[in-house]
Write an enzyme that holds these catalytic residues in place. Structure first.
Site, mmCIF file in Angstrom:
data_model
loop_
_atom_site.group_PDB
_atom_site.id
_atom_site.type_symbol
_atom_site.label_atom_id
_atom_site.label_comp_id
_atom_site.label_asym_id
_atom_site.label_seq_id
_atom_site.Cartn_x
_atom_site.Cartn_y
_atom_site.Cartn_z
ATOM 1 N N SER A 135 4.463 23.846 -16.568
ATOM 2 C CA SER A 135 4.322 24.099 -15.127
ATOM 3 C C SER A 135 5.689 23.955 -14.460
ATOM 4 O O SER A 135 6.470 23.075 -14.818
ATOM 5 C CB SER A 135 3.360 23.066 -14.524
ATOM 6 O OG SER A 135 3.610 22.935 -13.129
ATOM 7 N N HIS B 3 4.064 28.622 -16.300
ATOM 8 C CA HIS B 3 2.877 28.423 -15.449
ATOM 9 C C HIS B 3 3.363 28.158 -14.025
ATOM 10 O O HIS B 3 3.917 27.102 -13.726
ATOM 11 C CB HIS B 3 2.084 27.228 -15.979
ATOM 12 C CG HIS B 3 0.837 26.908 -15.235
ATOM 13 N ND1 HIS B 3 -0.358 27.563 -15.469
ATOM 14 C CD2 HIS B 3 0.589 25.992 -14.279
ATOM 15 C CE1 HIS B 3 -1.293 27.047 -14.666
ATOM 16 N NE2 HIS B 3 -0.747 26.095 -13.951
ATOM 17 N N ASP C 242 2.639 27.242 -10.476
ATOM 18 C CA ASP C 242 1.610 26.602 -9.635
ATOM 19 C C ASP C 242 1.814 27.047 -8.203
ATOM 20 O O ASP C 242 2.736 26.590 -7.526
ATOM 21 C CB ASP C 242 1.704 25.067 -9.754
ATOM 22 C CG ASP C 242 0.986 24.568 -10.992
ATOM 23 O OD1 ASP C 242 1.534 23.696 -11.680
ATOM 24 O OD2 ASP C 242 -0.118 25.078 -11.280
ATOM 25 N N MET D 182 0.655 27.149 -4.510
ATOM 26 C CA MET D 182 -0.170 26.357 -3.594
ATOM 27 C C MET D 182 0.134 26.767 -2.160
ATOM 28 O O MET D 182 1.303 26.870 -1.781
ATOM 29 C CB MET D 182 0.130 24.859 -3.789
ATOM 30 C CG MET D 182 -0.083 24.395 -5.219
ATOM 31 S SD MET D 182 0.347 22.651 -5.402
ATOM 32 C CE MET D 182 0.115 22.440 -7.173
ATOM 33 N N HIS E 39 -1.017 30.534 -11.298
ATOM 34 C CA HIS E 39 -2.212 29.731 -11.051
ATOM 35 C C HIS E 39 -2.348 29.679 -9.537
ATOM 36 O O HIS E 39 -1.682 28.883 -8.875
ATOM 37 C CB HIS E 39 -2.034 28.337 -11.654
ATOM 38 C CG HIS E 39 -3.134 27.387 -11.301
ATOM 39 N ND1 HIS E 39 -3.060 26.046 -11.574
ATOM 40 C CD2 HIS E 39 -4.338 27.582 -10.714
ATOM 41 C CE1 HIS E 39 -4.165 25.450 -11.151
ATOM 42 N NE2 HIS E 39 -4.958 26.356 -10.626
ATOM 43 N N MET F 235 -3.676 28.702 -6.242
ATOM 44 C CA MET F 235 -4.449 27.685 -5.528
ATOM 45 C C MET F 235 -4.297 28.015 -4.042
ATOM 46 O O MET F 235 -3.511 27.410 -3.306
ATOM 47 C CB MET F 235 -3.918 26.277 -5.851
ATOM 48 C CG MET F 235 -4.217 25.850 -7.292
ATOM 49 S SD MET F 235 -3.264 24.458 -7.856
ATOM 50 C CE MET F 235 -1.796 25.318 -8.472
ATOM 51 N N MET G 3 -9.599 22.930 -15.174
ATOM 52 C CA MET G 3 -8.761 21.897 -14.577
ATOM 53 C C MET G 3 -9.187 20.522 -15.084
ATOM 54 O O MET G 3 -10.373 20.169 -14.999
ATOM 55 C CB MET G 3 -8.848 21.941 -13.057
ATOM 56 C CG MET G 3 -8.246 23.181 -12.413
ATOM 57 S SD MET G 3 -6.532 23.468 -12.864
ATOM 58 C CE MET G 3 -5.739 22.055 -12.101
ATOM 59 N N GLY H 95 -3.390 20.242 -7.002
ATOM 60 C CA GLY H 95 -2.513 19.982 -5.856
ATOM 61 C C GLY H 95 -1.252 19.234 -6.228
ATOM 62 O O GLY H 95 -0.221 19.382 -5.579
ATOM 63 N N PHE H 96 -1.329 18.474 -7.325
ATOM 64 C CA PHE H 96 -0.155 17.648 -7.651
ATOM 65 C C PHE H 96 -0.013 17.489 -9.163
ATOM 66 O O PHE H 96 -0.988 17.564 -9.910
ATOM 67 C CB PHE H 96 -0.291 16.246 -7.004
ATOM 68 C CG PHE H 96 -0.425 16.323 -5.501
ATOM 69 C CD1 PHE H 96 -1.692 16.332 -4.911
ATOM 70 C CD2 PHE H 96 0.692 16.450 -4.693
ATOM 71 C CE1 PHE H 96 -1.841 16.447 -3.534
ATOM 72 C CE2 PHE H 96 0.567 16.560 -3.306
ATOM 73 C CZ PHE H 96 -0.701 16.558 -2.729
ATOM 74 N N ASP I 9 -5.483 22.233 -17.892
ATOM 75 C CA ASP I 9 -4.351 22.015 -16.988
ATOM 76 C C ASP I 9 -4.521 20.718 -16.209
ATOM 77 O O ASP I 9 -5.448 20.578 -15.417
ATOM 78 C CB ASP I 9 -4.288 23.209 -16.016
ATOM 79 C CG ASP I 9 -3.149 23.125 -15.036
ATOM 80 O OD1 ASP I 9 -3.083 23.980 -14.133
ATOM 81 O OD2 ASP I 9 -2.314 22.215 -15.174
ATOM 82 N N GLY I 10 -3.599 19.765 -16.512
ATOM 83 C CA GLY I 10 -3.618 18.536 -15.738
ATOM 84 C C GLY I 10 -3.681 17.317 -16.645
ATOM 85 O O GLY I 10 -4.684 17.124 -17.332
ATOM 86 N N GLY J 12 3.239 19.693 -17.175
ATOM 87 C CA GLY J 12 4.341 19.587 -16.224
ATOM 88 C C GLY J 12 5.124 18.309 -16.486
ATOM 89 O O GLY J 12 6.195 18.334 -17.102
HETATM 90 C C1 DX5 Z 1 -2.039 20.852 -10.440
HETATM 91 C C2 DX5 Z 1 -1.400 21.971 -11.240
HETATM 92 C C3 DX5 Z 1 -1.026 21.559 -12.626
HETATM 93 C C4 DX5 Z 1 -0.019 20.398 -12.639
HETATM 94 C C5 DX5 Z 1 0.166 19.902 -14.051
HETATM 95 O O1 DX5 Z 1 -2.622 21.392 -9.290
HETATM 96 O O2 DX5 Z 1 -2.272 23.081 -11.340
HETATM 97 O O3 DX5 Z 1 -0.489 22.694 -13.313
HETATM 98 O O4 DX5 Z 1 1.211 20.848 -12.124
HETATM 99 O O5 DX5 Z 1 1.034 18.806 -13.979
HETATM 100 P P1 DX5 Z 1 0.874 17.615 -15.046
HETATM 101 O O6 DX5 Z 1 1.042 18.260 -16.402
HETATM 102 O O7 DX5 Z 1 1.981 16.669 -14.709
HETATM 103 O O8 DX5 Z 1 -0.487 17.033 -14.854
HETATM 104 ZN ZN ZN Z 2 -1.654 24.647 -12.675
#
Ligand code: DX5
Ligand code: ZN
Length: 227
Positions: free
Chosen positions: A13, A38, A40, A42, A71, A73, A142, A147-148, A180-181, A202
């Site tokens: 990410s 990837h 992200d 947002m 991705h 969001m 997910m 979001g983070f 993811d996450g 990420g």
């Molecule tokens: C969250 C994102 C993920 C996130 C993954 O909303 O969609 O892609 O950045 O980060 P890590 O791998 O640190 O959980």
């Molecule tokens: Zn993501």
């Protein structure tokens, strides 16, 4: 080919990347053997965070030859999906929760010239993709609330991955499962054993003291061992 073990892919990410030198960061990830990038995306309303627009993705397109996946969001995927395809994303994944007419939104991605995928938040039941599974190349499960980065992995999502893998096999579909996450060396083996084959990471990639190549190689090795 339905039923044979699916190719393991690591998709870092961009969220933890140094946004002041994003092109160079992507080149580092390419050198580190990432399989795809990837993005992200947002919009600050679908999730309480705001990241990159299509122009940023387009500006980075020539920096690497890796596939880009978006991705989304966002609250208006019908408006934005074509923009990220035009910016150079080969795949766009749409949150079930972000559109009233999911079938139409997915067709919009395909008509714009990209592979379509669908994303499920942790609380969203698998049944919500039952009638679009035949349209997509991938389903993104997910394992955090979006979001983070840097959040705790929700292991309960593995049950959803297992059920989804069964659906895909029963219907003889050629569909990847991405998770993811919270993916790290502590969680990727169980996620793989449940049936996922594409892994977003990420913090695990960017916070490895030995660098992204060490992180990506460790993740890929563990996933192969668990497949
Ligand atoms: C969250 C994102 C993920 C996130 C993954 O909303 O969609 O892609 O950045 O980060 P890590 O791998 O640190 O959980
Ligand atoms: Zn993501």
């Amino acid at each position: 080919m339905p039923g044979t073990p699916r190719q393991i892919e690591i998709a870092p990410s961009i969220l933890p990347a140094d946004f002041s030198r994003l092109g160079e960061e992507l080149q580092l990830l390419e050198k580190a053997s990432a399989d795809r990038i990837h993005w992200d995306v947002m919009d600050g309303t679908f999730v309480p965070n705001l990241t990159v627009g299509p122009d940023v993705v387009a500006a980075c397109r020539a920096a690497v030859s890796l596939p880009f996946e978006a991705h989304l969001m966002v609250d208006d995927p019908d408006l934005l999906a074509p923009r990220y395809v035009a910016a150079g994303c080969e795949l766009v994944t749409i949150h079930v929760e972000s559109t009233r007419h999911l079938d139409r939104t997915l067709h919009g991605v395909i008509e714009a010239g990209a592979k379509a995928a669908v994303t499920l938040n942790p609380a969203t039941p698998l049944e919500s993709v039952d009638n679009v599974l035949h349209l997509v190349d991938m389903v993104l499960i997910m394992s955090v609330n979006p979001g983070f980065g840097g959040q705790k992995y929700i292991a309960a999502q593995e049950a959803k991955v297992r059920r989804l893998r069964r659906w895909i096999l029963e219907r003889e579909l050629d569909v990847d499962i991405e998770i993811d996450g919270g993916i790290s060396v502590r969680t990727i083996s169980d996620a793989t054993a449940a049936g996922a084959n594409v892994f977003v990471a990420g913090s695990a990639v960017f916070s490895d003291p030995e660098g992204p190549e060490h992180a990506i190689t460790a993740l890929r090795t563990l996933a192969h061992e668990a497949q």
